[in-house]
Scaffold this active site. Structure first.
Site, short mmCIF file in Angstrom:
data_model
loop_
_atom_site.label_atom_id
_atom_site.label_comp_id
_atom_site.label_asym_id
_atom_site.label_seq_id
_atom_site.Cartn_x
_atom_site.Cartn_y
_atom_site.Cartn_z
N ASP A 172 -6.20 29.45 43.66
CA ASP A 172 -6.29 28.03 43.98
C ASP A 172 -7.32 27.38 43.05
O ASP A 172 -8.32 26.83 43.48
CB ASP A 172 -6.65 27.83 45.46
N ASN A 173 -7.03 27.48 41.76
CA ASN A 173 -7.89 26.91 40.73
C ASN A 173 -7.58 25.42 40.60
O ASN A 173 -6.44 25.04 40.38
CB ASN A 173 -7.60 27.63 39.40
N GLU A 174 -8.60 24.57 40.76
CA GLU A 174 -8.39 23.12 40.65
C GLU A 174 -9.30 22.52 39.58
O GLU A 174 -9.66 21.35 39.64
CB GLU A 174 -8.61 22.47 42.03
N THR A 175 -9.66 23.34 38.59
CA THR A 175 -10.64 22.91 37.57
C THR A 175 -10.00 22.23 36.36
O THR A 175 -10.70 21.74 35.48
CB THR A 175 -11.43 24.12 37.04
N THR A 199 -13.03 21.55 43.91
CA THR A 199 -14.06 21.86 42.91
C THR A 199 -15.48 21.51 43.36
O THR A 199 -16.44 22.05 42.83
CB THR A 199 -13.76 21.15 41.58
#
Length: 296
Positions: free
Chosen positions: A151-154, A104
């Protein structure tokens, strides 16, 4: 040797990320290495950047092309230098997939609505996959990438289900090739960033069994996390065990090859209906660290 050498003949595959690190390991190096089956291009890092277009952060590419500049899409990159390498990879039957997101600190792939998710699916379809709008802005010209990796890391999965459904609908429009949609959630189960209802629609899920303490490879919670993920994504979606190729970047949870092989054998022994193989972050560190998998 950071990945299992046995079992590949039975369909277990190795996916690897490339592009986010030092470019001394080229895409051709990765594609010509028989160990790897799939390459994830890292990253499309921002969904909405200059001109309302996405931003790319693929390490060895320069800035935008003239056409991209003219359209105000200055976050895009001129990918023409990679076209030959992507075609080389695809000619060997190795999908090249665009990974969207990343850590992020370096990315913004948060959505605030379903409509935004659908918009991104259409934009990416046109810029990188089988779409035909904005032809002059396509970073890789007429080369169609083979799909997208989430690859969403929020910790916010808003809009991701709508986006995934729109991608899948778009894939149906081009019958000339197979497109894939995958994700790389963190191992604590479930992952808010990559909700289960999204994961259940994907081709495979490459879980990051690192940077997460208890569920990291060789830690106490690893086996339970593997079983939870296998069951949660459904038997029709393949599960890949994600591992670090090195401990060099301040990532936490790197294990040596022997330990990783043991972990993968442990997973094989579970006889899961959907075990697909392993994923490595990242190609450059794998080479630098001598962590390429053993050949069959």
């Amino acid at each position: 040797q950071a990945a299992p050498d046995e079992g590949r003949a039975s369909g277990h595959k190795l996916t690897v990320y490339w592009g986010a690190e030092d470019d001394t390991t080229t895409l051709d190096d990765v594609c010509n290495d028989s160990s790897y089956d799939v390459v994830n291009l890292a990253f499309l890092s921002h969904f909405f950047s200059a001109g309302g277009y996405p931003k790319m952060s693929i390490g060895n590419l320069d800035g935008p092309s003239q056409a991209q500049k003219k359209a105000g899409a200055t976050g895009l990159q001129d990918g023409s230098s990679l076209v030959k390498s992507i075609k080389n990879c695809q000619s060997k039957g190795k999908p090249v997939i665009l990974s969207m997101g990343g850590a992020t600190d370096y990315s913004d792939v948060q959505l605030n609505s379903d409509a935004q998710g659908q918009q991104i699916a259409n934009t990416v379809w046109n810029l990188f996959l089988g779409g035909t709008d904005h032809k002059e802005l396509r970073p890789f010209g007429d080369v169609k990438l083979d799909g997208v990796d989430l690859d969403n890391e929020t910790n916010d999965g808003t809009g991701y289900l709508a986006m995934t459904k729109q991608f899948k609908a778009n894939f149906q429009k081009d019958t000339s090739k197979k497109y894939y949609i995958t994700a790389a959630p963190q191992c604590p189960y479930p992952d808010q960033s990559e909700p289960l209802d999204v994961c259940q629609l994907l081709d495979w899920v490459q879980v990051q069994f690192y940077n997460n303490g208890n569920c990291n490879i060789a830690q106490r919670g690893f086996a339970k996390a593997v079983k939870n993920w296998s069951k949660g994504i459904g038997s029709g979606v393949q599960l890949y065990i994600g591992a670090l190729a090195s401990g060099a970047d301040g990532d936490e949870g790197y294990v040596h090859a022997a330990t990783l092989n043991r972990a993968v054998n442990q997973v094989k022994a579970m006889n899961l209906p959907n075990f697909g193989g392993a994923m490595l972050w990242e190609a450059h560190s794998a080479v630098k660290n001598g962590q390429l998998p053993e050949e069959d």
